[in-house]
Scaffold this active site. Structure first.
Site, PDB file in Angstrom:
ATOM      1  N   SER A   6      -6.387  25.322 -26.785  1.00  0.00           N
ATOM      2  CA  SER A   6      -5.315  24.365 -27.051  1.00  0.00           C
ATOM      3  C   SER A   6      -5.633  23.527 -28.278  1.00  0.00           C
ATOM      4  O   SER A   6      -4.743  23.214 -29.090  1.00  0.00           O
ATOM      5  CB  SER A   6      -5.128  23.440 -25.845  1.00  0.00           C
ATOM      6  OG  SER A   6      -4.869  24.198 -24.687  1.00  0.00           O
ATOM      7  N   ILE A  43     -12.306  21.840 -16.575  1.00  0.00           N
ATOM      8  CA  ILE A  43     -13.259  21.648 -15.486  1.00  0.00           C
ATOM      9  C   ILE A  43     -14.567  22.372 -15.759  1.00  0.00           C
ATOM     10  O   ILE A  43     -15.568  22.108 -15.107  1.00  0.00           O
ATOM     11  CB  ILE A  43     -12.693  22.093 -14.114  1.00  0.00           C
ATOM     12  CG1 ILE A  43     -12.422  23.600 -14.082  1.00  0.00           C
ATOM     13  CG2 ILE A  43     -11.445  21.321 -13.747  1.00  0.00           C
ATOM     14  CD1 ILE A  43     -12.200  24.122 -12.665  1.00  0.00           C
ATOM     15  N   ASP A  44     -14.564  23.294 -16.722  1.00  0.00           N
ATOM     16  CA  ASP A  44     -15.739  24.141 -16.946  1.00  0.00           C
ATOM     17  C   ASP A  44     -16.873  23.461 -17.702  1.00  0.00           C
ATOM     18  O   ASP A  44     -17.977  23.985 -17.758  1.00  0.00           O
ATOM     19  CB  ASP A  44     -15.329  25.398 -17.728  1.00  0.00           C
ATOM     20  CG  ASP A  44     -14.507  26.350 -16.878  1.00  0.00           C
ATOM     21  OD1 ASP A  44     -14.566  26.238 -15.647  1.00  0.00           O
ATOM     22  OD2 ASP A  44     -13.805  27.197 -17.451  1.00  0.00           O
ATOM     23  N   ARG A  57     -15.585  31.563 -16.410  1.00  0.00           N
ATOM     24  CA  ARG A  57     -15.545  32.937 -16.895  1.00  0.00           C
ATOM     25  C   ARG A  57     -16.549  33.116 -18.024  1.00  0.00           C
ATOM     26  O   ARG A  57     -17.143  34.156 -18.195  1.00  0.00           O
ATOM     27  CB  ARG A  57     -14.137  33.283 -17.378  1.00  0.00           C
ATOM     28  CG  ARG A  57     -13.506  34.413 -16.586  1.00  0.00           C
ATOM     29  CD  ARG A  57     -12.196  34.835 -17.191  1.00  0.00           C
ATOM     30  NE  ARG A  57     -11.157  33.810 -17.010  1.00  0.00           N
ATOM     31  CZ  ARG A  57     -10.325  33.769 -15.974  1.00  0.00           C
ATOM     32  NH1 ARG A  57     -10.392  34.701 -15.045  1.00  0.00           N
ATOM     33  NH2 ARG A  57      -9.417  32.833 -15.870  1.00  0.00           N
ATOM     34  N   VAL A  68      -8.911  25.555  -5.731  1.00  0.00           N
ATOM     35  CA  VAL A  68      -9.271  24.297  -5.065  1.00  0.00           C
ATOM     36  C   VAL A  68     -10.150  23.471  -6.010  1.00  0.00           C
ATOM     37  O   VAL A  68     -10.107  22.246  -6.003  1.00  0.00           O
ATOM     38  CB  VAL A  68     -10.067  24.581  -3.777  1.00  0.00           C
ATOM     39  CG1 VAL A  68     -10.405  23.292  -3.065  1.00  0.00           C
ATOM     40  CG2 VAL A  68      -9.291  25.494  -2.873  1.00  0.00           C
TER      41      VAL A  68
END
Lengths: 458, 458, 458, 458
Positions: free
Chosen positions: C121, C165-166, C210, C299
């Protein structure tokens, strides 16, 4: 620490014995710290002893000091509180108690001590360290240990880990337990928000922090609270009006609830306690809002540690063992702190001293200094809270710009006249420019300064 | 309800208008109830109006009474509190206020009202229903509505849903919000347990329930608390000794903490309040334990509803609409309660009356009756709490069995002598048999009864 | 930032317009960031527009770009996800789409853009910035805007906030959402631990990541997991045996459960995917343990933000506005990161580039470098995880110390002979010393080096 | 149970020995049950043995069968899983294994067994009970026990407690663990809702329940899910269109997310599995929505028990002991279930049989019966879910009412003509009345019935 560095450490602890204890108020993450100290101690080849019930266990000895193995600390990282217990200990404040403690350590060959607790507990450890050789001498004289033993363990190495939900220790970004306590507090505020909204209520929430406003400040920031009381920044005189005006304004703009957060140790500018009930009564009497007080209490230090606290404690615990191994009689006692994301060693005495200095600053009403002493992060949080919590009156409300300049001979009262003119103009929302050096300055265009009159509370 | 039964219901609501409001203290699950009433109302073909801010919104009218559609209640089932607000309303306690409310309803063609709230709120609804025709008459006289309108809506149907975290309403197994409140309380007790254990502390936890001990009782049962104070079962005189003895015994057997749970409305046998601070001071002064009070406060009614409360509220809300459709001027106002897993209709007046009867029983110190009036489930919970909370002294501690029989002519004082002998023997742990009919009875072997002296508090 | 500094900022934004959007995967804390940007924007006198549905909203314009006021962002700080929405947007990857976006901004007088999202982004934003003047030119040519408008807004200022979040972005200690995700993961591991223990089960937990092992690494550290797979550090060949041996050893010492944590993107040394099912099958076939796979899924990015994320996002959001105000056509686009506890500005292009470099290092199997590129904190966590997760074989198990020295003329095979002697001796637990320079060296005592043969996996 | 009743029970257990074990999948609340059985057992004077690792511990004996005291079960009520372990046990499915188990019990004087587990575990217990005397006989023959011992413990009393998060056991309102699992599921759905809303995503959530749709049904009800798949009620053929239409409609009305809940054991009308991935692919291919699958897995049985499960288990555990005391060789083995709020005894064999009957009904595609067999509460929940989940097309959309009556001599095809006329009229939204008995019936006005054509899926 590099793999090579770590590998070098192995065996450096051979022949050493380390004791670890938790002291003072418990904090989430203490178990992760104990686990890290134990396992890192074993890794470097040392014997690790766990001391139960804090300093009391050190004084009492016996089963309170147990040799640990790798499995002793399995499956404790996720537990709240401290599995080895903590307790207030009067005995350790006496020389007699410390003599017993020294005996209990030295007879097990222990001359390395890791203490996880608040500043009081760490100060106690440092006194113990200073007295150590004297204590051993006395034990020799009393025939309780041999001179050889005394000589072999002639120096006590200590290292501190700051376990305190209050984050009230200078020199470390975070203390063990503070992040978990914050999560607990925000969960509760979130829960209360649902009921407060239903009833258009005002809630006064008292959070822990008798001397330090950290928990109150950060939870106010994290919940967007309407008003905040912390000991480091007592509100300006006349805050009662300002606060009520702010609550009213917020309601008038559609807010269905108000949250006021107050640290246990909140005080006024004159140093008197501001209580949650005083605030409640104030809101009820002036605004007639349905207002409730909630004192969060020990829930704040309860429950499971957050991921952050588990990692922090693991990091600090590992470093604590390294620090013990590298300690010499000449290195000052240290505390393991967090700086950025790194474990760092702080000189214990100075860190404790600086922590006390904050309290002194508050006692002596040097409040701005108190905030600065809390560190840059505290200061920033305070600024950001104020920026985001409520809307400041628009700096400019009119289209008029007024320039003020002095012309002619200086005269007594000119400054006061200018000051008054500026205030009046600003209060009417005009933009005010100050021209230095009269018409000449105006012609040059230099030094044209605009003034804003702040309504900022601090 | 069968599919066929449901299908028959469709359209029976055509031409009807239902208003729904929440009143009194908010409770988790109220939103699920509002959602169910709205959607079931639409299903049966009725117009559903949501009333904002409780009775105040009914009195004020205007934007406080809004026609709802299916989407109005989307994504609210998981929210705590009540999205349509609740408020104390003095105006509705006056006839004038109720006149305004009646006008606001009737001018929208509404003559069905569903109120979700506590017993006070439901009683208010019933007064409103009783006065309804008189109120309409007055509105006609004042020319505010036509006689035709008054006639068309000549009867107000009301139905109640008990929203109350206290589970203090007779006739229903559970009130809306009680299960969520219990989960919140047990979460907090679990959290406090970690810190209490670390410090070997005693915690006095005050939970909501000014008149009803349900939350205190069930949370004590669910947490295995050491002692419990509820208004329905004041402790026997001399409880202070017994409680301290129990705490001490529990510590002596290795427990590191004590949990004492007290309902807000706890009282002594003589009806005086027992406060959490009184208990704390007692433990500190008699046992010297580190003791803390935590007042749980509004957290109990905060946060998201439990699965149970969402399902319960949905079930009751659907039945409420059916009850409104089937109501006639002759059927008494009803409350929808839970019996087993089924929604049932209770006569409102009787249920409120019975609820008040519990209070009267407590006021008049008929405590055993008070517990019975709370229902079989309450009674059972109380028994089970006592069975599992602490170990009763062994019924038999010695190997000796003693038989007592009276021989010869009866004499004054024989009963007292037997009683005294039994007590002493039991206190020494002997097994005691009572032989009826002297030696003859002994020969026959009939009616040999063993006695156990209970130390049961209730 | 000092009070004075802040005060100076007021009005510097007058006449400016700032647009803010969230893009890519949502992350807890995004709402706090949006709140901070909005309120800080208003504080400095700017107009703030919120763009709904990410870049798609920018392309679509209309109601997707709304002027915000202070209240627009009230009560959102505690919400998970992003209240202004996020979406994948193909249109914005085309020049046509960006032209539409430029028009939608410039016609509202907006030439400041704050994007909260992942590296993709932010890269998109930077392309947009580079093309901006060209896009405006085209709009002028097409007659959609005037040349005057184009000139007035000739430069697009952009600032990035890393919402991910990674925690996969180089240059910042933490990205928005990572702490909350960690807390969610540890909560779930804690929960699973209870059931795993009951059944003596092995759990393979797949967490998000990932390309980045941060979440897996820290949650393994925080839960004391037995084994960990992250893309940055594929296990040595033959890891299957080692892992099974470790699980077996842990069980033999009384552990009732095993936790294995695997990042989505886990790979072997040869770059092939290691899947959670492969691991499960391995454990079942080799050890016969009851083994279950749990894929945590979305979650991890759900639920309310942690206190840390709320404060982090507030801090970064405030700084983002300051950075926009201070941006000039010559300052490179920046991202606001966290360094220590402070918000800092990172050059966007370099930070993105470095982030990609980690991936390249992994692709090219420069794994040690990959870990280093993740930063010192990542590296430390990796070391600490390995130190504390399992017990290394004792470095010394015997009391014998062996010194090895070469005497006489050098001969082929001497090194191999020494190496072999050392290994055998170490494997038997002896301590081995290497003497340099034969007997002479022994006499001098210099350079006596001890060797330890590491079984360390990395 | 009254105080007096309880008092009478004391000592009735003297001389008895009770063993308790947990078996099958663990469930939150099992520890509360074990605590209740242990303490109630001690209360009534019995010896209580805890059997570790389920039936395997019974077979293995030794340290797996431990005498418990009051403190053995202190502080376990709040723990998830089962502290005494559970395991699959092949050995117990063989007579040899059961012989070993019988020996391990009888040599400790145990002939009362309380099993907490699912229907398989309870069936196993019943087989054991039936074989008991034969097993003892064999032990006598082999000289492992004396004939006297065999005679003294000639009968095995068993009682079951249903520990199963699936709530899949007929005859009890709730099984131990189901409420906690529901709370865990709703927490996760609530969390996922925040991220789904941010991205306008569709989530397919797979919850536990291979044979029973309870968890799926109630969590769908509690979360307002858009669609639900349970084994008991496979969707009508052509459901794919209907489901997609429903999702689309919901989006068109402003919903930003869709939640689809599917039980593990979901099937089509023809009995084939419907998988979560099939649904995902369907939504993606037909609607193009961003769709994710989340399989909740073992988190559902993890974590702390809810207040409800703690109380339920305590209640059932107490009753289990009473049932054992009152059992005679002639009373059939029983299971303690919940009916309303009361603990009740169900005949084990019949309850298991009825539970299997549900499966048979599903296998034989008697789906309506399957739902009925699940009990009235299940049926109600299913109705209520359908009522509240989505809006049914308005029964009447026009103002026209049409009456249909037959006049003249009956003729073949008249019924078909009427049926067709009704359908067309209803599809146009008209209200349709059927007049019986031609003009005469119309005149009398009796039996005028209105018809609605249901679009109800089930």
């Amino acid at each position: 620490m590099s793999s090579a560095g770590l590998e070098k450490l192995r065996m450096t602890g051979a022949g050493r014995a380390i004791a670890a204890l938790t002291s003072g108020g418990d904090a989430q993450g203490m178990n992760a710290a104990i686990r890290a100290v134990t396992r890192m101690g074993i890794y470097v080849g040392a014997k690790v002893y766990l001391v139960y019930e804090g300093y009391q266990g050190l004084v009492d000895g016996g089963d309170n000091i147990k040799l640990a193995n790798w499995q002793s600390v399995t499956n404790i990282i996720q537990l709240g509180g401290t599995v080895i217990g903590s307790a207030r200990c009067k005995a350790f404040t006496t020389r007699e108690g410390r003599l017993a403690a020294a005996f209990n350590l030295v007879k097990r060959g222990i001359s390395n001590l890791c203490v996880c607790g608040g500043d009081g507990s760490l100060t106690g450890a440092n006194i113990f360290r200073a007295e150590w050789s004297g204590l051993l001498e006395e034990l020799v004289q009393k025939g309780r240990i041999t001179a050889e033993t005394a000589q072999k363990h002639g120096h006590l190495n200590i290292v501190g880990l700051v376990g305190s939900i209050d984050n009230d220790f200078c020199g470390t970004d975070m203390t063990i337990g503070a992040d978990s306590a914050l999560n607990r507090i925000t969960e509760i505020i979130d829960a209360i928000t649902t009921t407060a909204t239903s009833h258009q209520r005002t809630f006064v929430l008292e959070v822990m922090g008798r001397h330090c406003g950290y928990l109150a400040l950060v939870s106010a920031l994290a919940s967007g609270a309407d008003w905040l009381f912390i000991p480091e920044a007592p509100p300006e005189d006349g805050w009662e009006e300002l606060m009520c005006a702010r609550l009213e304004e917020s309601r008038s703009k559609g807010c269905r609830l108000n949250i006021i957060i107050i640290a246990e140790g909140a005080i006024s500018r004159s140093g008197e306690a501001i209580t949650s009930n005083y605030i409640k009564d104030l809101v009820v009497s002036r605004l007639g809002y349905d207002t409730r007080v909630t004192v969060l209490g020990h829930v704040q230090r309860g429950g499971t540690p957050s991921a952050f606290d588990r990692v922090l404690s693991s990091k600090l615990g590992v470093e604590a063992v390294v620090a013990l191994l590298e300690a010499t009689p000449d290195t000052p006692a240290c505390v393991i702190g967090l700086s950025g994301n790194q474990a760092v060693r702080l000189p214990l005495v100075e860190a404790v001293e600086m922590t006390k200095e904050v309290q002194r600053a508050m006692n002596e009403k040097r409040f701005e200094e108190a905030i600065q002493l809390r560190g840059r992060s505290f200061e920033n949080n305070w600024s950001i809270y104020k920026l985001l919590a409520y809307q400041k009156p628009a700096a400019v409300q009119s289209e008029h710009s007024i320039a003020i300049l002095n012309v002619g001979a200086p005269a007594a009262g000119m400054n006061a006249a200018v000051r008054s003119a500026v205030r009046v103009a600003l209060a009417s929302g005009h933009r005010v420019y100050i021209v230095n050096d009269g018409f000449e300055g105006l012609a040059k265009g230099a030094d044209l300064r605009s003034f804003y009159w702040t309504l900022f509370p601090a």
